[in-house]
Motif scaffolding. Structure first.
Motif, PDB file in Angstrom:
ATOM      1  N   TYR A 168     -21.911  15.857  45.602  1.00  0.00           N
ATOM      2  CA  TYR A 168     -21.753  16.041  44.129  1.00  0.00           C
ATOM      3  C   TYR A 168     -22.088  17.251  43.568  1.00  0.00           C
ATOM      4  CZ  TYR A 168     -21.448  14.334  39.312  1.00  0.00           C
ATOM      5  OH  TYR A 168     -21.390  14.318  37.966  1.00  0.00           O
ATOM      6  N   LEU A 177     -19.560  19.684  43.137  1.00  0.00           N
ATOM      7  CA  LEU A 177     -18.261  19.339  42.736  1.00  0.00           C
ATOM      8  C   LEU A 177     -18.078  19.983  41.091  1.00  0.00           C
ATOM      9  CD1 LEU A 177     -17.950  15.166  43.410  1.00  0.00           C
ATOM     10  CD2 LEU A 177     -16.397  17.239  44.318  1.00  0.00           C
ATOM     11  N   CYS A 178     -19.347  20.148  40.564  1.00  0.00           N
ATOM     12  CA  CYS A 178     -19.020  20.789  39.284  1.00  0.00           C
ATOM     13  C   CYS A 178     -19.153  22.474  39.332  1.00  0.00           C
ATOM     14  CB  CYS A 178     -20.191  20.330  38.377  1.00  0.00           C
ATOM     15  SG  CYS A 178     -20.539  18.495  38.367  1.00  0.00           S
ATOM     16  N   ASN A 214     -17.466  10.126  37.050  1.00  0.00           N
ATOM     17  CA  ASN A 214     -18.141  11.658  37.073  1.00  0.00           C
ATOM     18  C   ASN A 214     -17.147  12.654  37.375  1.00  0.00           C
ATOM     19  OD1 ASN A 214     -20.704  10.682  35.903  1.00  0.00           O
ATOM     20  ND2 ASN A 214     -21.517  10.208  38.058  1.00  0.00           N
ATOM     21  N   ILE A 215     -16.332  12.436  38.550  1.00  0.00           N
ATOM     22  CA  ILE A 215     -15.446  13.296  39.094  1.00  0.00           C
ATOM     23  C   ILE A 215     -14.439  13.791  38.244  1.00  0.00           C
ATOM     24  CG2 ILE A 215     -13.543  13.709  40.728  1.00  0.00           C
ATOM     25  CD1 ILE A 215     -15.337  12.056  42.685  1.00  0.00           C
ATOM     26  N   VAL A 240     -14.883  17.352  37.378  1.00  0.00           N
ATOM     27  CA  VAL A 240     -14.159  18.196  38.501  1.00  0.00           C
ATOM     28  C   VAL A 240     -12.803  19.032  37.722  1.00  0.00           C
ATOM     29  CG1 VAL A 240     -12.981  18.239  40.644  1.00  0.00           C
ATOM     30  CG2 VAL A 240     -15.104  17.157  40.040  1.00  0.00           C
ATOM     31  N   ILE A 254      -8.613  17.735  44.258  1.00  0.00           N
ATOM     32  CA  ILE A 254      -9.757  16.665  44.309  1.00  0.00           C
ATOM     33  C   ILE A 254      -9.521  15.579  43.278  1.00  0.00           C
ATOM     34  CG2 ILE A 254     -12.062  16.006  43.855  1.00  0.00           C
ATOM     35  CD1 ILE A 254     -12.838  18.934  45.329  1.00  0.00           C
ATOM     36  N   THR A 304      -8.858  11.700  43.945  1.00  0.00           N
ATOM     37  CA  THR A 304      -9.687  10.697  43.322  1.00  0.00           C
ATOM     38  C   THR A 304      -8.971   9.641  42.520  1.00  0.00           C
ATOM     39  OG1 THR A 304     -11.537  12.391  42.823  1.00  0.00           O
ATOM     40  CG2 THR A 304     -11.380  10.532  41.566  1.00  0.00           C
TER      41      THR A 304
END
Length: 467
Positions: free
Chosen positions: A119, A122-123, A162-163, A167, A172, A176
């Motif tokens: 995670y 991911l950012c 959060n994704i 992101v 991705i 998701t």
């Protein structure tokens, strides 16, 4: 009452057939399945093929165990994990029994932990290797949760949110969204939890991303799944509330997207999504104010495309829920187009049923509309469709609605339908579908002024009332 057994019980019976009755594995499995089915046992969650092991030796059990061992290390071998993920995904895609077994073995927690372990990256700007790894985990999660969305819990909901919040990698995001769609099917509480996280704002922002048809398609999928009411375990869902809220936020951008995408496959998805959000009269007016002239362009460009025509009819039917919008559609010339489409696709029962439903909606409580349909040759087209599909319940039912709405306030036009032999066709339909929608057929016969016996829904008992 349906009976259920455990995987262990099934494995023991197969093993007993092999060891005590000297059956081959194939014979043992066939005999065990026949035995349990004769007892009324539901085997849908049971892995029947034991060629890859039984009990704790099932391939799916071994795969989950290997993943657990690999991920338990502080610095795991990503290549080895990817290999096991591919095996797990392949096994989960076989049937629900494999997915249930994987879920019981703890596959969900392993996959979620793998995603959380990545995670922090991911950012950031992801490497190609990290992107491939994360997408593999997400795809495996989607395969695992297909038809078993109960696995999702608060930690998973938070990760999805959060994704979507942080992101930017579109591959991705697509994976998701696909996982999110799986979580929403037949699970009201998952939809409510995600909606409570304000996922609608994320979806609205994703609609503005240009140049990625797959991302748009997956976004539209999630929007539609948020409006479902398909969880039989919940007495009262919030499908209407979700559709209303999503409609206020998204119908304008969706209508604008429809203007820009008038060709398959996106045009069908856009029309279906817009139709699913039109749950209130004012929402229909909102779409009309944005401009639905593109609907005529879509029908003109895709006249022979049955898939597009089906979705267009759903959208027309939904828009006709607002009387003013319905009148505007008719003034714009939708009537001859609808009749032409009905004739063109009369051989397709689904397209026929949906077109008849849209005709019924457009002519409801509007005698001038009914007259226009009659003048445009609708009676001939409707009767022909009823003859072509005499055993299709939806075609016959929607045809009854269309006929009734067209003549209810235009009784002087009944003669046209009688000349086409409508009475015998409706009586024939009544013989087949009296229990399903006999009332609708009788209503059409009544408004056509045919001989019809109407049943009294309630009669008094003749009891003297004392005053």
């Amino acid at each position: 009452m349906v009976r259920v057994i455990t995987q262990e019980t099934y494995d023991e019976v197969v093993k007993e057939n092999i060891e005590e009755f000297e059956m081959s594995p194939e014979e043992a499995i066939k005999e065990a399945v026949a035995q349990f089915e004769a007892q009324g046992v539901d085997l849908s969650n049971i892995i029947k093929d034991l060629t890859l092991g039984s009990g704790d030796n099932h391939l799916i059990v071994e795969t989950v165990a290997k993943l657990k061992g690999l991920c338990g290390e502080e610095k795991y071998d990503e290549k080895a994990v990817l290999q096991e993920l591919e095996v797990l995904k392949s096994e989960c895609q076989k049937d629900i029994a494999h997915r249930v077994r994987a879920g019981k073995e703890g596959a969900y927690k392993i996959l979620l932990d793998l995603l959380y372990s990545k995670y922090s990256k991911l950012c950031q700007e992801l490497s190609e290797r990290d992107t491939k790894f994360i997408i593999s985990v997400l795809n495996t999660m989607t395969a695992l949760m297909d038809v078993q969305p109960d696995l999702l819990e608060n930690k998973g909901v938070d990760l999805i949110k959060n994704i979507l919040d942080n992101v930017e990698n579109e591959d991705i995001l697509i994976a998701t969204l696909r996982w999110t769609t799986t979580c929403c099917i037949k699970h009201e509480m998952n939809r409510q939890k995600l909606f409570a996280k304000n996922i609608a704002e994320n979806l609205k922002l994703l609609l503005k991303v240009t140049g990625n048809a797959k991302l748009l398609s997956e976004t539209l999928q999630v929007i539609r799944k948020m409006t479902l009411d398909d969880d039989v375990r919940v007495e009262f869902g919030r499908a209407h509330d979700h559709a209303k809220e999503l409609g206020w936020q998204m119908l304008e951008p969706l209508t604008n997207l429809l203007k820009e995408n008038t060709q398959p496959p996106l045009v069908s998805e856009l029309m279906l999504t817009i139709a699913s959000l039109l749950v209130r009269s004012e929402l229909c007016k909102m779409v009309a104010d944005c401009g639905v002239d593109c609907l005529f362009t879509v029908l003109a460009d895709n006249y022979d495309n049955v898939a597009v025509v089906q979705q267009a009819n759903k959208l027309i039917t939904a828009l006709a829920g607002n009387d003013d919008v319905k009148r505007d559609l008719v003034k714009s010339g939708i009537v001859p187009i609808a009749v032409s489409i009905l004739s063109r696709h009369s051989s397709n029962p689904v397209a026929t049923a949906l077109t008849l439903k849209s005709i019924a909606a457009l002519s409801l409580r509007e005698p001038t509309h009914g007259q226009q349909f009659i003048d445009s040759g609708a009676p001939e087209a409707i009767i022909e469709c009823m003859k072509v599909h005499p055993h299709n319940a939806m075609v016959q039912k929607n045809a009854c609605w269309a006929i009734r709405n067209m003549v209810a306030r235009c009784r002087d036009q009944n003669v046209k339908f009688h000349e086409l032999g409508v009475e015998s066709i409706l009586n024939s339909a009544y013989e087949k579908f009296a229990e399903d929608f006999g009332f609708d057929i009788k209503s059409a016969l009544r408004d056509l002024e045919c001989d019809v016996k109407l049943d009294e829904q309630w009669t008094g008992k003749g009891v003297q009332l004392d005053y």
